[in-house]
Write an enzyme that holds these catalytic residues in place. Structure first.
Site, PDB file in Angstrom:
ATOM      1  N   PRO A   2       0.790  -1.026   0.019  1.00 15.05           N
ATOM      2  CG  PRO A   2      -0.693  -1.626   1.665  1.00 15.05           C
ATOM      3  CD  PRO A   2       0.474  -2.240   1.203  1.00 15.05           C
ATOM      4  CD  GLU A   3       2.178   3.823  -4.437  1.00 14.22           C
ATOM      5  OE1 GLU A   3       2.439   4.828  -4.609  1.00 14.22           O
ATOM      6  OE2 GLU A   3       2.154   2.781  -5.589  1.00 14.22           O
ATOM      7  CE  LYS A  52       4.868   2.844   0.620  1.00 15.24           C
ATOM      8  NZ  LYS A  52       5.878   1.840  -0.643  1.00 15.24           N
ATOM      9  NE  ARG A 276       8.084  -2.968  -6.047  1.00 17.17           N
ATOM     10  CZ  ARG A 276       7.510  -2.208  -5.210  1.00 17.17           C
ATOM     11  NH1 ARG A 276       8.026  -1.635  -4.166  1.00 17.17           N
ATOM     12  NH2 ARG A 276       6.249  -1.909  -5.616  1.00 17.17           N
TER      13      ARG A 276
END
Length: 294
Positions: A2-3, A52, A276
């Site tokens: 989640p951002e 986060k 990523r």
């Protein structure tokens, strides 16, 4: 993972459901049982996010530090029927927060409904002191969603780094809360190649990135999804079908490998950077060429 907008949205839900109220705290799974026993029957002050990281504050400057990681999630309900009672936990619930009566009583507008929050799958769920919380925040970069954020803290690190801007934006010690979606999209919107070294950015380019993130991420808190396309590139404006993806939202390049750029039509490119995936348009985001004379 989640951002940052997801954590801020969750913090708001928790504060609205439990802020200022005495709550029952438990750990059905058992891994947070000792700390839960210390908080059970105490007053929950509020919840706040920084990047986060989520901190749920209880009376006495005690904080539950939560980091959802890749698979974590926290479900918040405010409609539990008091006549039925709080339902048994489903799955591996690390932390449960619940009210024992509705905020307005049985005759209030909510009919005395109970509130409930269940945390599952988080990589961090720990009871910490104010000093420990401050130490975590000191290691984090500024959060574009927070009104008290100082973007110069991130700029001082970016302008001195030979790392790529694509890597720097994802470094939570440089900038807090930005994940792969916002990274890809803000670079596209500002026509910056993700492999451009941080040392080559001009301060005006950084200020544009920061301002863009402030607006986009705040909108994400409200909507609960990431939308980054400008009005002229929405499905309605372009006469194209809406995006169908489990992440939701309308985007320019994120997870659109091989599809045409919404602006110029060239196929979206992808590569891997520090484990990523990167996404960019090679025409709209050209490779940086230094004008320095050797």
């Amino acid at each position: 993972m989640p951002e940052g907008h997801t954590l801020h949205r969750l913090a708001g839900e928790l504060t609205r459901a439990f802020g200022g109220r005495t709550v029952a705290v438990s750990s059905p799974q058992g891994r947070f049982a000792d700390a839960a026993a210390l908080l059970d029957g105490e007053r929950l002050v509020d919840a706040q996010a920084w990047g986060k990281h989520l901190f749920v504050e209880f009376a006495g400057e005690r904080f539950v530090h939560i980091h959802l990681g890749l698979i974590g999630g926290m479900d918040v309900r405010t409609d539990v029927d008091p006549d039925v009672g709080v339902p048994p936990p489903v799955g591996q619930v690390r932390l449960r927060i619940a009210t024992t009566d509705g905020p307005d009583g049985p005759d209030g507008p909510d009919g005395g409904a109970l509130a409930l929050a269940d945390l599952r799958g988080a990589i961090t769920c720990a009871l910490v002191t104010a000093e420990q919380r401050a130490a975590t925040l000191a290691r984090s970069g500024p959060d574009p969603i927070r009104a008290d954020a100082d973007p110069d803290r991130a700029w001082h690190r970016i302008r001195r780094s030979n790392r790529t801007i694509g890597a720097l934006l994802m470094d939570q010690g440089v900038l807090a809360g930005v994940g792969n979606v916002y990274r890809a999209e803000v670079l596209f919107r500002n026509r910056l190649h993700p492999l451009r070294p941080g040392t080559t950015l001009r301060v005006g380019q950084w200020q544009a990135i920061w301002s863009d993130l402030v607006v986009l991420m705040a909108e994400g808190v409200v909507s609960g999804r990431i939308d980054t396309v400008r009005p002229e590139h929405t499905p309605e404006a372009m006469g194209r079908p809406p995006r169908r993806d489990d992440h939701g939202g309308e985007v320019y390049v994120y997870r659109r490998t091989g599809l045409p750029c919404l602006v110029c039509g060239r196929q979206v490119s992808t590569a891997v950077l520090e484990g990523r995936n990167l996404f960019w348009c090679s025409r709209c985001q050209p490779v940086f060429r230094s004008r320095a004379v050797g």
